[in-house]
Scaffold this active site. Sequence first.
Site, mmCIF file in Angstrom:
data_model
loop_
_atom_site.group_PDB
_atom_site.id
_atom_site.type_symbol
_atom_site.label_atom_id
_atom_site.label_comp_id
_atom_site.label_asym_id
_atom_site.label_seq_id
_atom_site.Cartn_x
_atom_site.Cartn_y
_atom_site.Cartn_z
ATOM 1 N N TYR A 36 0.838 -1.213 0.000
ATOM 2 C CA TYR A 36 0.000 0.000 0.000
ATOM 3 C C TYR A 36 0.875 1.266 0.000
ATOM 4 O O TYR A 36 0.734 2.122 -0.892
ATOM 5 C CB TYR A 36 -0.953 -0.011 1.206
ATOM 6 C CG TYR A 36 -2.426 0.138 0.842
ATOM 7 C CD1 TYR A 36 -2.823 0.824 -0.300
ATOM 8 C CD2 TYR A 36 -3.434 -0.376 1.662
ATOM 9 C CE1 TYR A 36 -4.175 0.967 -0.618
ATOM 10 C CE2 TYR A 36 -4.776 -0.245 1.350
ATOM 11 C CZ TYR A 36 -5.139 0.430 0.211
ATOM 12 O OH TYR A 36 -6.464 0.567 -0.095
ATOM 13 N N GLU A 48 2.210 6.428 -6.916
ATOM 14 C CA GLU A 48 1.154 7.294 -7.474
ATOM 15 C C GLU A 48 1.475 8.766 -7.236
ATOM 16 O O GLU A 48 1.394 9.594 -8.156
ATOM 17 C CB GLU A 48 -0.191 6.932 -6.840
ATOM 18 C CG GLU A 48 -0.683 5.556 -7.260
ATOM 19 C CD GLU A 48 -1.947 5.116 -6.521
ATOM 20 O OE1 GLU A 48 -2.709 5.972 -6.062
ATOM 21 O OE2 GLU A 48 -2.162 3.887 -6.422
HETATM 22 C C1 LIG Z 1 -11.115 11.513 -9.229
HETATM 23 C C2 LIG Z 1 -9.919 11.654 -8.393
HETATM 24 C C3 LIG Z 1 -9.879 10.664 -7.286
HETATM 25 C C4 LIG Z 1 -8.708 10.903 -6.414
HETATM 26 C C5 LIG Z 1 -8.859 10.191 -5.132
HETATM 27 C C6 LIG Z 1 -7.664 10.328 -4.293
HETATM 28 C C7 LIG Z 1 -7.774 9.390 -3.134
HETATM 29 C C8 LIG Z 1 -6.483 9.021 -2.619
HETATM 30 C C9 LIG Z 1 -6.467 7.953 -1.576
HETATM 31 C C10 LIG Z 1 -6.513 6.556 -2.130
HETATM 32 C C11 LIG Z 1 -5.226 5.873 -2.123
HETATM 33 C C12 LIG Z 1 -5.351 4.529 -2.812
HETATM 34 C C13 LIG Z 1 -4.062 4.147 -3.365
HETATM 35 C C14 LIG Z 1 -4.080 2.785 -4.007
HETATM 36 O O1 LIG Z 1 -4.461 2.902 -5.347
HETATM 37 C C15 LIG Z 1 -2.722 2.222 -3.915
HETATM 38 C C16 LIG Z 1 -2.719 0.746 -3.976
HETATM 39 O O2 LIG Z 1 -3.674 0.046 -4.154
HETATM 40 S S1 LIG Z 1 -1.209 0.096 -3.765
HETATM 41 C C17 LIG Z 1 -1.418 -1.649 -3.629
HETATM 42 C C18 LIG Z 1 -1.918 -2.115 -2.254
HETATM 43 N N1 LIG Z 1 -3.296 -2.004 -2.238
HETATM 44 C C19 LIG Z 1 -4.105 -2.770 -1.490
HETATM 45 O O3 LIG Z 1 -3.694 -3.627 -0.744
HETATM 46 C C20 LIG Z 1 -5.513 -2.512 -1.722
HETATM 47 C C21 LIG Z 1 -6.308 -3.230 -0.804
HETATM 48 N N2 LIG Z 1 -7.633 -2.874 -1.123
HETATM 49 C C22 LIG Z 1 -8.616 -3.697 -1.001
HETATM 50 O O4 LIG Z 1 -8.445 -4.813 -0.586
HETATM 51 C C23 LIG Z 1 -9.955 -3.261 -1.372
HETATM 52 O O5 LIG Z 1 -9.863 -2.457 -2.435
HETATM 53 C C24 LIG Z 1 -10.763 -2.664 -0.254
HETATM 54 C C25 LIG Z 1 -11.998 -2.068 -0.860
HETATM 55 C C26 LIG Z 1 -9.988 -1.581 0.483
HETATM 56 C C27 LIG Z 1 -11.115 -3.831 0.644
HETATM 57 O O6 LIG Z 1 -12.169 -3.574 1.408
HETATM 58 P P1 LIG Z 1 -12.763 -4.638 2.412
HETATM 59 O O7 LIG Z 1 -11.660 -5.199 3.240
HETATM 60 O O8 LIG Z 1 -13.880 -3.985 3.092
HETATM 61 O O9 LIG Z 1 -13.309 -5.685 1.459
HETATM 62 P P2 LIG Z 1 -12.903 -7.198 1.297
HETATM 63 O O10 LIG Z 1 -12.039 -7.319 0.145
HETATM 64 O O11 LIG Z 1 -12.404 -7.848 2.544
HETATM 65 O O12 LIG Z 1 -14.310 -7.791 0.991
HETATM 66 C C28 LIG Z 1 -15.336 -7.840 1.974
HETATM 67 C C29 LIG Z 1 -16.126 -9.099 1.779
HETATM 68 O O13 LIG Z 1 -16.660 -9.103 0.462
HETATM 69 C C30 LIG Z 1 -16.171 -10.206 -0.233
HETATM 70 N N3 LIG Z 1 -15.872 -9.777 -1.587
HETATM 71 C C31 LIG Z 1 -15.494 -8.561 -1.969
HETATM 72 N N4 LIG Z 1 -15.270 -8.530 -3.279
HETATM 73 C C32 LIG Z 1 -15.508 -9.780 -3.712
HETATM 74 C C33 LIG Z 1 -15.417 -10.399 -4.969
HETATM 75 N N5 LIG Z 1 -15.033 -9.732 -6.072
HETATM 76 N N6 LIG Z 1 -15.733 -11.709 -5.062
HETATM 77 C C34 LIG Z 1 -16.116 -12.412 -3.974
HETATM 78 N N7 LIG Z 1 -16.220 -11.880 -2.744
HETATM 79 C C35 LIG Z 1 -15.913 -10.573 -2.620
HETATM 80 C C36 LIG Z 1 -14.925 -10.635 0.507
HETATM 81 O O14 LIG Z 1 -14.633 -11.985 0.356
HETATM 82 C C37 LIG Z 1 -15.300 -10.324 1.915
HETATM 83 O O15 LIG Z 1 -16.173 -11.306 2.415
HETATM 84 P P3 LIG Z 1 -16.032 -11.838 3.897
HETATM 85 O O16 LIG Z 1 -15.939 -10.631 4.789
HETATM 86 O O17 LIG Z 1 -17.238 -12.642 4.123
HETATM 87 O O18 LIG Z 1 -14.778 -12.655 3.901
#
Ligand SMILES: CCCCCCCCCCCCC[C@@H](O)CC(=O)SCCNC(=O)CCNC(=O)[C@H](O)C(C)(C)COP(=O)(O)OP(=O)(O)OC[C@H]1O[C@@H](n2cnc3c(N)ncnc32)[C@H](O)[C@@H]1OP(=O)(O)O
EC number: 4.2.1.134
Length: 288
Positions: A210, A217
């Site tokens: 992250y 970015e």
């Molecule tokens: C227009 C201008 C906009 C400018 C905006 C500026 C904002 C700046 C700030 C943002 C910075 C972001 C920077 C970023 O881009 C940099 C990187 O990504 S670097 C690489 C490292 N990145 C990461 O590790 C990203 C991690 N992110 C995530 O994992 C997800 O995106 C996140 C939404 C954050 C995760 O959220 P959460 O933990 O709540 O979700 P889960 O993944 O655990 O899912 C919850 C439960 O749902 C089930 N699930 C979700 N999706 C699916 C799927 N596709 N298929 C099946 N099941 C799914 C998942 O299994 C979980 O279920 P359970 O809880 O029952 O296990």
Amino acid sequence: MGRLTEAAAAGGGAWAARSAGSPRDLLPLSSASPGCAATMASSEDDGANGGASEASDDREATRKRRRLGFLATAWLTFYDIAMTAGWLVLAIAMVRFYMEKGTHRGLYKSIQKTLKFFQTFALLEIVHCLIGIVPTSVLVTGVQVSSRIFMVWLITHSIKPIQNEESVVLFLVAWTMTEITRYSFYTFSLLDHLPYFIKWARYNFFIILYPVGVAGELLTIYAALPYVKKTGMFSIRLPNKYNVSFDYYYFLLITMASYIPLFPQLYFHMLRQRRKVLHGEVIVEKDD
Ligand SMILES: CCCCCCCCCCCCC[C@@H](O)CC(=O)SCCNC(=O)CCNC(=O)[C@H](O)C(C)(C)COP(=O)(O)OP(=O)(O)OC[C@H]1O[C@@H](n2cnc3c(N)ncnc32)[C@H](O)[C@@H]1OP(=O)(O)O
């Protein structure tokens, strides 16, 4: 931890309420939701609690699939396999490019089509949240996906002189490793065969990836600033018939500044998920 987390907690709670109905399922497991105090309860070491915890994981997975319905499960399985494959193709293309050319120059150009396709396809994640087939917060997912779309289309695609910056490689590597792990985690979870190392990787890699991705970015946007200032791209100057002005240069400065409040929220959200999933911590919500 502010609005993103509250929304995430609300999203999780809404999912449980929407999809289950039993009192236990109505308990949001995420942290601090509005009007609630959160305390940590019960903890187990990484993987140490083997049998019992795996059995309960299995039961939970089966219950979850039953709640999801056949069509949603089939679609998500297809989507997750496609995304895992897409990001794997990207990883292989990057490694091959570097091994053949020995430089990162030209890397972005060679992989841009695949990157644009699969990162844009990720917009569907917002749709998945909106229609309620995944229990993630729309706000958390929206910030995550829109910042990526912004980087791909409005920065790297639109500003050719920065495509060979080292910082582009930084975020490409961080995104690729994250997405391979994340989508394979979802796929194996849906198929009920989640290897522990994928679960471990999903909730540990982000600790380094992250910040690396965010650094890549921010450095890329920073590198774009002189070009944007010089060309005045995407800017609208006065006078014009709508009497509106917009300066992309200042927009980029504001975007960079917005990482300061937003990124820690995403990062701490993931740290909390890590404690919940790997260490079995349950966040008990107490009504005020
Ligand atoms: C227009 C201008 C906009 C400018 C905006 C500026 C904002 C700046 C700030 C943002 C910075 C972001 C920077 C970023 O881009 C940099 C990187 O990504 S670097 C690489 C490292 N990145 C990461 O590790 C990203 C991690 N992110 C995530 O994992 C997800 O995106 C996140 C939404 C954050 C995760 O959220 P959460 O933990 O709540 O979700 P889960 O993944 O655990 O899912 C919850 C439960 O749902 C089930 N699930 C979700 N999706 C699916 C799927 N596709 N298929 C099946 N099941 C799914 C998942 O299994 C979980 O279920 P359970 O809880 O029952 O296990």
